[in-house]
Design an enzyme around this catalytic site. Structure first.
Site, PDB file in Angstrom:
ATOM      1  CE  LYS A  45      -2.008   1.712   3.650  1.00  0.00           C
ATOM      2  NZ  LYS A  45      -1.573   3.314   3.805  1.00  0.00           N
ATOM      3  CG  ASP A  72      -4.818   4.311   1.824  1.00  0.00           C
ATOM      4  OD1 ASP A  72      -6.053   4.683   1.458  1.00  0.00           O
ATOM      5  OD2 ASP A  72      -4.388   4.232   2.802  1.00  0.00           O
ATOM      6  CE  LYS A  74      -7.724   6.858   4.268  1.00  0.00           C
ATOM      7  NZ  LYS A  74      -6.399   6.234   3.936  1.00  0.00           N
ATOM      8  CG  ASP A  77     -11.223  17.887  -5.048  1.00  0.00           C
ATOM      9  OD1 ASP A  77     -12.160  19.082  -5.418  1.00  0.00           O
ATOM     10  OD2 ASP A  77     -10.145  18.412  -4.722  1.00  0.00           O
ATOM     11  CB  ILE A  78     -15.419  19.095  -7.611  1.00  0.00           C
ATOM     12  CG1 ILE A  78     -14.129  19.217  -8.474  1.00  0.00           C
ATOM     13  CG2 ILE A  78     -15.719  20.042  -6.428  1.00  0.00           C
ATOM     14  CD1 ILE A  78     -14.209  20.546  -9.440  1.00  0.00           C
ATOM     15  N   PRO A  79     -16.595  16.101  -8.329  1.00  0.00           N
ATOM     16  CG  PRO A  79     -18.891  15.730  -8.593  1.00  0.00           C
ATOM     17  CD  PRO A  79     -17.811  16.613  -8.133  1.00  0.00           C
ATOM     18  CB  THR A 136      -9.692   2.171  11.499  1.00  0.00           C
ATOM     19  OG1 THR A 136      -8.415   2.598  10.910  1.00  0.00           O
ATOM     20  CG2 THR A 136     -10.249   1.181  10.386  1.00  0.00           C
ATOM     21  NE  ARG A 198      -1.955  -1.350  15.438  1.00  0.00           N
ATOM     22  CZ  ARG A 198      -2.080  -0.879  13.902  1.00  0.00           C
ATOM     23  NH1 ARG A 198      -2.399  -1.597  12.895  1.00  0.00           N
ATOM     24  NH2 ARG A 198      -1.669   0.273  13.833  1.00  0.00           N
ATOM     25  CD  GLN A 207      -5.629   2.129  12.912  1.00  0.00           C
ATOM     26  OE1 GLN A 207      -6.770   2.717  12.826  1.00  0.00           O
ATOM     27  NE2 GLN A 207      -4.726   2.401  11.771  1.00  0.00           N
ATOM     28  N   GLY A 227       0.509  -2.137   8.801  1.00  0.00           N
ATOM     29  CA  GLY A 227       1.715  -1.303   8.658  1.00  0.00           C
ATOM     30  C   GLY A 227       2.508  -1.428   9.543  1.00  0.00           C
ATOM     31  NE  ARG A 228       0.911   3.174  12.886  1.00  0.00           N
ATOM     32  CZ  ARG A 228      -0.130   4.066  13.514  1.00  0.00           C
ATOM     33  NH1 ARG A 228       0.371   5.016  14.304  1.00  0.00           N
ATOM     34  NH2 ARG A 228      -1.218   3.798  13.131  1.00  0.00           N
TER      35      ARG A 228
END
Length: 258
Positions: A45, A72, A74, A77-79, A136, A198, A207, A227-228
């Protein structure tokens, strides 16, 4: 919980379902991790930190090396802007990318149309387009701060149903909502990508709504994003093996129940 012995097939399925988050500051750090974990997981990711630091070239480099990427970013915004971003994500060759479901029906529909049109016109593989429901890191207090007074699970379901209606391929949701989502949206092809995972004994960090890999897979997640707990480990390869083992046990338990 009783002892479960996972099969070799369950381990391979688990490997394909594990996405490791390259939440690092530089391309050199990312290259080190990719080299270390190549072939051991299903996908990497790339989020806001690494993309801002290293740009789309990092995405292209990882894909050129034979690995899959979940982008990732995310988009929200406007379409028209999100549709343009969706076009470029498709051209990058990522396997999955996401938008924010709170952007609404028109934004998500335009993004889906851009993906389909670009892939068909340019002979590209169509990436899975998914939408973020509720982060999350959010809890009830967070939701109240931004004026959302419904329960988190109700908001997640509302946004997931909107996502399905817009024709997207799935959602990002916490492991806590997986079972509810599976009951509410029966289409098994609707992807559930699950951060907030986790491993047993690991810190929750920031989280708020978490589960173990075994629990999340048993509940019905398609992909787990970790990740971490892996990146901060003294031995990331061993950490990956441990996560996959937990996931494989979850898959084995799930198969026994079906």
């Amino acid at each position: 919980m009783r002892e479960v012995h996972a099969t070799a097939d369950a381990h391979e399925q688990a490997r394909r379902k594990l996405i490791v988050a390259l939440d690092v500051a530089s391309s050199n750090q990312a290259r080190t991790i990719v080299s270390m974990l190549r072939g051991a997981i299903g996908m990497f990711k790339i989020g806001s930190q690494l993309f801002t630091s290293a740009g789309p070239e990092m995405v292209r480099e990882i894909i050129a090396g034979g690995d899959e990427v979940f982008l990732d970013l995310k988009f929200h915004d406007i379409p028209n802007t999100v549709a343009a971003a969706a076009t470029e994500a498709t051209r990058l060759g990522v396997s999955i990318f996401n938008v924010h479901a709170v952007g609404g029906m028109e934004m998500m529909t335009r993004a889906r149309e851009a993906v389909v049109e670009t892939a068909a016109k340019e002979g590209l593989t169509k990436p899975a387009l998914i939408a973020v429901t509720v982060l999350t890191s959010a809890n009830a207090a967070t939701m109240r701060e931004v004026g959302v007074t419904t329960f988190i699970d109700e908001q997640v379901i509302r946004l997931a149903q909107l996502t399905e209606a817009a024709g997207l391929d799935g959602v990002v949701a916490s492991p806590i909502e997986i079972e509810l989502l599976r009951r509410t949206i029966p289409d098994r092809k609707f992807l559930l990508v699950t951060p907030g995972v986790r491993p047993t004994g690991a810190s929750a960090d920031d989280q708020k709504r978490t589960m173990s890999p075994r629990e999340a897979i048993s509940a019905g997640a398609d992909y787990l994003v970790v990740g971490r707990p892996i990146l901060s480990s003294k031995d990331p390869v061993a950490a990956v093996r441990s996560v996959i083992e937990e996931m494989a046990k979850g898959l084995t338990t799930k198969e026994e129940l079906n």
